[in-house]
Design an enzyme around this catalytic site. Structure first.
Site, PDB file in Angstrom:
ATOM      1  N   HIS A  87      77.523  18.483  83.782  1.00  0.00           N
ATOM      2  CA  HIS A  87      76.061  18.370  83.646  1.00  0.00           C
ATOM      3  C   HIS A  87      74.964  19.470  83.927  1.00  0.00           C
ATOM      4  O   HIS A  87      74.350  19.938  83.122  1.00  0.00           O
ATOM      5  CB  HIS A  87      75.588  17.210  84.329  1.00  0.00           C
ATOM      6  CG  HIS A  87      73.990  16.757  84.336  1.00  0.00           C
ATOM      7  ND1 HIS A  87      73.707  15.693  83.768  1.00  0.00           N
ATOM      8  CD2 HIS A  87      72.882  17.435  84.742  1.00  0.00           C
ATOM      9  CE1 HIS A  87      72.283  15.704  84.024  1.00  0.00           C
ATOM     10  NE2 HIS A  87      71.709  16.691  84.546  1.00  0.00           N
ATOM     11  N   GLU A  88      75.188  20.107  85.037  1.00  0.00           N
ATOM     12  CA  GLU A  88      74.537  21.377  85.514  1.00  0.00           C
ATOM     13  C   GLU A  88      74.865  22.476  84.586  1.00  0.00           C
ATOM     14  O   GLU A  88      74.189  23.475  84.142  1.00  0.00           O
ATOM     15  CB  GLU A  88      74.724  21.461  86.705  1.00  0.00           C
ATOM     16  CG  GLU A  88      74.463  20.479  87.960  1.00  0.00           C
ATOM     17  CD  GLU A  88      72.996  19.871  87.682  1.00  0.00           C
ATOM     18  OE1 GLU A  88      72.264  20.690  86.935  1.00  0.00           O
ATOM     19  OE2 GLU A  88      72.805  18.966  88.065  1.00  0.00           O
TER      20      GLU A  88
ATOM     21  N   HIS B 129      72.997  22.461  81.338  1.00  0.00           N
ATOM     22  CA  HIS B 129      71.738  23.132  81.532  1.00  0.00           C
ATOM     23  C   HIS B 129      71.852  24.447  81.291  1.00  0.00           C
ATOM     24  O   HIS B 129      70.912  25.241  80.628  1.00  0.00           O
ATOM     25  CB  HIS B 129      71.052  22.498  82.919  1.00  0.00           C
ATOM     26  CG  HIS B 129      70.675  21.201  82.828  1.00  0.00           C
ATOM     27  ND1 HIS B 129      69.758  20.483  81.920  1.00  0.00           N
ATOM     28  CD2 HIS B 129      70.765  20.202  83.788  1.00  0.00           C
ATOM     29  CE1 HIS B 129      69.553  19.423  82.184  1.00  0.00           C
ATOM     30  NE2 HIS B 129      69.952  19.049  83.224  1.00  0.00           N
TER      31      HIS B 129
END
Length: 266
Positions: free
Chosen positions: A58-59, A62
């Protein structure tokens, strides 16, 4: 998007992440094969490790999207190595979400990579950076549920099936919560570039409390019911029954004892 570069060392996958991935693989095999003496422990380790892997991805999503949008600083910060210890707030991004899974079986949005937004031009790019994280949870949910909606469960051990169902529940809850247009969450980050300066200035002081506000609302029975009805509807559409998620969570919480109900096939 612009084509950004970073040093090879800044993109090398961290041994920490590889270790978490190895735990996921080994405990997944133990759950599948029935090798573990206590299936619940294997399911606990498998789901927890897989959940941390999804938080890292997820990170990473980004950061990687930010890199190709113009913020070349993400490499030097270690965000491209998938190392959770490099996040701005490892406690908020990893430890707290894991605690919430253990306590309540809900995918808490993490989120702690600092993007230098001033380096990025274009509102669409800003929105895409914010959307990239929860879209990763959506993709993870699709992968977890693939055996269900593809009717490929023949021969799949029940414990592994239940573990996948519970892991999918975590991904769906994380995606829905992350996409809420609440200050401090990714959903607000998607729409923020399109808001007027005055609106953003008025909303900014509330951003640190956005997640707390959401969880306060979830304590309201009516809101909680609507939220989990939505989660259940998504999971049913993907072929996962309440029985699968219930038994998955029951196995995960092995310290509560064996649930005989889940020993019976649905």
């Amino acid at each position: 998007m612009t084509i950004a570069t970073s040093r090879r060392s800044e993109r090398r996958v961290s041994p920490v992440f590889l270790g978490i991935l190895a735990v996921t693989a080994v405990t997944g095999w133990a759950t599948w094969s029935g090798f573990a003496e206590q299936p619940g422990v294997a399911v606990f380790l498998f789901v927890t490790a897989a959940w941390i892997v999804s938080l890292c991805l997820h990170e990473y999503a980004h950061a990687r999207t930010a890199l190709h949008s113009g913020d070349i600083s993400v490499g030097a910060k270690g965000y491209l190595t998938l190392n959770p210890l490099k996040y701005t707030h490892a406690l908020l991004s990893i430890v707290l979400p894991v605690i919430f899974v253990i306590m309540g079986g809900i995918g808490l949005p993490g989120g702690a990579v600092f993007i230098e937004r001033g380096r990025i031009r274009g509102r669409w790019r800003h929105s895409l950076i914010s959307a990239a994280g929860p879209l990763t949870n959506v993709l993870f949910a699709v992968v977890c549920t693939a055996p269900f909606w593809l009717d490929a469960l023949d021969g799949v051990p029940a414990d592994f099936r239940y573990a996948l169902g519970f892991l999918a529940l975590l991904q769906v809850t994380a995606a829905i919560l992350n996409f809420l247009p609440v200050p401090g969450l990714d959903g607000y980050g998607v729409i923020e570039p399109w808001l007027s300066y005055n609106v953003k200035r008025q909303v900014e002081p509330f951003a640190p409390f956005g997640l707390l506000f959401v969880f306060a609302l979830l304590w309201v029975p009516a809101v909680n019911g609507v939220f989990f009805d939505m989660v259940d509807a998504v999971l049913r559409a993907l072929g996962i029954s309440d029985f699968d998620t219930y038994c998955g969570q029951s196995l995960y919480r092995f310290w509560e004892g064996t649930n005989d109900y889940c020993a019976v096939s649905p």
